[in-house]
Design an enzyme around this catalytic site. Structure first.
Site, short mmCIF file in Angstrom:
data_model
loop_
_atom_site.label_atom_id
_atom_site.label_comp_id
_atom_site.label_asym_id
_atom_site.label_seq_id
_atom_site.Cartn_x
_atom_site.Cartn_y
_atom_site.Cartn_z
N CYS A 131 -3.35 1.57 6.39
CA CYS A 131 -3.70 0.83 7.69
C CYS A 131 -4.34 1.85 8.70
O CYS A 131 -4.97 1.18 9.63
CB CYS A 131 -2.41 0.28 8.17
SG CYS A 131 -0.91 1.21 8.48
N ASN A 148 0.83 -1.37 0.21
CA ASN A 148 0.11 -0.07 0.02
C ASN A 148 0.83 1.41 0.09
O ASN A 148 0.46 2.41 -0.72
CB ASN A 148 -1.15 0.02 1.22
CG ASN A 148 -0.11 0.04 2.56
OD1 ASN A 148 0.62 -0.73 2.55
ND2 ASN A 148 -0.92 0.67 3.75
N GLU A 165 7.80 0.52 16.04
CA GLU A 165 8.69 0.86 15.23
C GLU A 165 8.81 2.45 15.42
O GLU A 165 8.15 3.05 16.39
CB GLU A 165 8.10 0.84 13.72
CG GLU A 165 8.15 -0.55 13.30
CD GLU A 165 7.93 -0.80 11.65
OE1 GLU A 165 7.14 0.08 11.44
OE2 GLU A 165 8.09 -1.98 11.39
N GLU A 172 3.67 -5.30 12.37
CA GLU A 172 2.78 -4.41 12.20
C GLU A 172 1.69 -4.77 11.23
O GLU A 172 1.80 -4.82 10.13
CB GLU A 172 3.64 -2.96 11.58
CG GLU A 172 4.59 -2.60 12.38
CD GLU A 172 4.21 -1.89 13.47
OE1 GLU A 172 3.08 -1.32 13.63
OE2 GLU A 172 5.26 -1.85 14.59
P1 NDP Z 1 0.05 -9.41 3.25
O1 NDP Z 1 0.04 -9.59 4.67
O2 NDP Z 1 -0.82 -10.20 2.16
O3 NDP Z 1 1.62 -9.04 2.63
C1 NDP Z 1 2.56 -8.31 3.23
C2 NDP Z 1 3.78 -8.81 2.87
O4 NDP Z 1 4.01 -10.33 3.35
C3 NDP Z 1 3.89 -9.02 1.17
O5 NDP Z 1 5.44 -8.80 1.00
C4 NDP Z 1 3.64 -10.63 1.04
O6 NDP Z 1 4.21 -10.91 -0.20
C5 NDP Z 1 4.33 -11.18 2.16
N1 NDP Z 1 3.84 -12.64 2.55
C6 NDP Z 1 2.67 -13.14 2.08
N2 NDP Z 1 2.59 -14.43 2.80
C7 NDP Z 1 3.73 -14.56 3.28
C8 NDP Z 1 4.09 -15.51 4.19
N3 NDP Z 1 3.47 -16.74 4.37
N4 NDP Z 1 5.38 -15.52 4.83
C9 NDP Z 1 6.11 -14.40 4.62
N5 NDP Z 1 5.77 -13.25 3.86
C10 NDP Z 1 4.56 -13.35 3.28
O7 NDP Z 1 -0.52 -7.94 3.15
P2 NDP Z 1 -0.79 -6.71 2.15
O8 NDP Z 1 0.64 -6.73 1.15
O9 NDP Z 1 -2.15 -7.26 1.46
O10 NDP Z 1 -1.01 -5.70 2.86
C11 NDP Z 1 -2.17 -5.00 3.28
C12 NDP Z 1 -2.12 -5.35 4.83
O11 NDP Z 1 -0.92 -4.60 5.44
C13 NDP Z 1 -3.49 -4.62 5.58
O12 NDP Z 1 -3.90 -5.56 6.42
C14 NDP Z 1 -2.81 -3.48 6.34
O13 NDP Z 1 -3.38 -2.96 7.45
C15 NDP Z 1 -1.50 -3.83 6.69
N6 NDP Z 1 -0.72 -2.79 6.67
C16 NDP Z 1 -0.20 -2.38 8.09
C17 NDP Z 1 0.39 -1.49 8.49
C18 NDP Z 1 1.03 -1.01 9.80
O14 NDP Z 1 1.98 -0.36 9.86
N7 NDP Z 1 0.38 -1.72 10.98
C19 NDP Z 1 1.01 -0.56 7.41
C20 NDP Z 1 0.35 -0.98 6.03
C21 NDP Z 1 -0.43 -2.01 5.86
P3 NDP Z 1 3.21 -10.83 -1.46
O15 NDP Z 1 2.73 -9.39 -1.66
O16 NDP Z 1 3.99 -11.58 -2.53
O17 NDP Z 1 1.99 -11.78 -1.20
#
Ligand code: NDP
Length: 494
Positions: A282, A150, A475, A248
């Site tokens: 988020c 995002n 963080e 996070e």
């Molecule tokens: P995901 O959890 O789907 O993915 C995050 C990252 O993890 C990506 O690089 C993804 O790769 C990777 N990933 C996926 N599966 C695995 C696994 N089994 N093991 C290790 N890594 C993995 O989240 P999104 O990318 O869809 O992001 C949206 C989410 O992030 C929302 O829930 C949002 O709230 C949260 N978010 C939280 C923030 C915070 O600061 N708390 C800030 C921004 C977002 P790939 O993309 O290739 O699947």
């Protein structure tokens, strides 16, 4: 077609398997570049490079690390326009927000941690008459950094900047949905003279590359930002290996508006908090609670304001809401709008996808030529829903799109109950001119971040993170430098 490459041991390389994945442009729905379909073999190479670089980098004086990191700041700032364009094309976010928020923040992340590394100090404890204790703070080794789609470069650098500043070496994985700016950043790292192996970027799928990073025995810490479900999976692997973990995760943030608020400010910021970056932040305030005396007026003005938001080409001037990041995410958001209707919600505005296929978009520069695009991608009208109970699924689960719900409340106690009823606890916003009430609610609300009369006003020195299922750890500030280092107490008998 442009091929993105991994960055391992200072070199730009293809995946060991030679395979590639499609990278889509959300505005058009077309594949516009290819990503290495990496796997455990690429992670193995990256870890080997990071391990080899660790002794040299961890013993590099802070001032030298500072100099290299500040070079990265200059290069990001030099390339602000091209990085912002790349981010907008890759993610679907408006070019305006990429220029104003994403890319400047990537530079700030490096500036902040470059300077912080120059100002860390270790503590000593004088055990009177018996001993002198001092604490060594040592970089912990190879760190794994996994970031979401995002805010791609913004969150990628938010992790790697403190890791590298602390003296760790890094294996990083950006989201496979938005890999472009991490790739461009790899090139800047080479130009900045970052020693080979200090940063390694492995592109590819979460379950292949991400899980190989999480499960690698030589990676000492995982800093992860993403969904709660993925966070759970990561913890299941990493916790029994006794890795340090910073998670996070998701949010479902309340935005509480009292009748005594500064009305115009609350109205404008509530719209921004719900729909900035297509609602894909988020911290977005997707549950809006308005005190009964101003509910009808606020609702009417808010819906009128939201209806004026212009959805369209992310690259065009004047676009407020760009494209949704992927077809998969588009389908998820639309399914929640349907669910809201089934749960008895009334759509006050929006509620539909927007078919812009017939619209001819602005031309965009591709290398030295320009290309005109057809907007066949994924667009959703900003949507406001009323009439739902606080505990229905629409109000409990993270949608992460341009969808907000609005509902009235009568008492402080009642709204606090609504706010705290979700399993998440990332951020919250309170609008009131009553200072005592603001303090009271700030203390009782279950979230890691509370904004009073503002939203997304960030100071990088403050602790950032969530409670409940929004995450573990903080963080920001010196907290992040501490995360990437190990403390050792040395006790000397006097
Ligand atoms: P995901 O959890 O789907 O993915 C995050 C990252 O993890 C990506 O690089 C993804 O790769 C990777 N990933 C996926 N599966 C695995 C696994 N089994 N093991 C290790 N890594 C993995 O989240 P999104 O990318 O869809 O992001 C949206 C989410 O992030 C929302 O829930 C949002 O709230 C949260 N978010 C939280 C923030 C915070 O600061 N708390 C800030 C921004 C977002 P790939 O993309 O290739 O699947």
């Amino acid at each position: 077609m442009q091929k993105i490459e991994n960055y391992i041991g200072g070199e730009l390389v293809a995946a060991v398997s030679g395979g590639c994945l499609d990278n889509f442009e959300p505005a058009t729905g077309h594949v516009y570049s290819l990503i290495p379909d990496s796997d455990a073999a690429d992670v193995e190479n990256a870890v080997a490079a990071a391990k080899a670089a660790f002794p040299g980098w961890s013993s590099t004086p802070a001032e030298e690390r500072f100099t290299i990191l500040m070079r990265l700041v200059s290069l990001i700032e030099r390339d602000l326009d091209s990085l912002a364009l790349a981010e907008s094309i890759d993610n679907g976010k408006t070019l305006a927000i990429a220029k104003r928020l994403d890319i400047p923040r990537a530079a700030s992340n490096f500036r902040f941690y470059a300077t912080a590394a120059m100002h860390t100090a270790n503590e000593s404890h004088d055990t009177t008459g018996q001993a002198l204790n001092y604490t060594l703070r040592q970089p912990l080794g190879v760190a794994g950094c996994i970031s979401p789609w995002n805010l791609p470069l913004y969150l990628f650098t938010w992790k790697i900047a403190p890791a590298i500043a602390a003296g760790c070496t890094v294996v990083a994985k950006p989201s496979e949905v938005t890999p472009m700016t991490a790739y461009l950043f790899s090139k800047l790292s080479i130009e900045a003279g970052l020693p080979p192996g200090v940063l390694n970027v492995v592109h590819g799928l979460g379950p292949k590359v991400g899980s190989a990073i999480v499960g690698h025995k030589d990676i000492k810490a995982i800093s992860f930002t993403g969904g709660t479900k993925t966070g759970e999976e990561i913890a299941r692997t990493a916790a029994p290996m006794f890795k340090k973990l910073s998670l996070e995760l998701g949010g479902k943030n309340p935005n509480i508006i009292f009748a005594d608020c500064n009305y115009e400010q609350a109205l404008a910021e509530t719209r921004r908090a719900a729909f900035a970056n297509q609602g894909e932040i988020c911290l977005c305030g997707s549950r809006i609670f308005v005190e009964r005396p101003i509910y009808e007026k606020f609702k009417k003005d808010f819906v009128a304001d939201v209806s004026r938001l212009k959805v369209g080409d992310p690259l065009a001037d004047g676009t407020d809401v760009g494209a949704i990041v992927s077809k998969q995410h588009f389908d998820k958001i639309m399914s929640y709008i349907e669910l809201a209707k089934e749960e008895g919600g009334t759509i006050l505005c929006g509620g539909n996808p927007l078919d812009l296929a017939a619209v001819k978009a602005e031309t965009r520069p591709v290398g030295s030529v320009s290309e005109t695009r057809q907007l066949g991608g994924w667009y959703i009208q900003p949507t406001v829903i009323e009439g739902l109970s606080h505990d229905c699924r629409t109000n409990q689960e993270e949608i992460f799109g341009p969808v907000a719900t609005i509902m009235p409340f009568d008492t402080e106690e009642e709204v606090l109950g609504y706010a705290n009823s979700v399993r998440y606890g990332l951020s919250s916003t309170i609008w009131t001119e009553n200072l005592s009430r603001a303090h009271r609610i700030a203390a009782d609300i279950e979230s890691g971040i509370v904004w009073v009369n503002c939203w997304l006003l960030r100071d990088l020195r403050t602790p950032f993170g969530g409670v409940k299922e929004s995450g573990v750890g903080r963080e920001g500030g010196f907290e992040a430098l501490r995360f990437f280092s190990e403390e050792k107490n040395v006790c000397i008998r006097l």
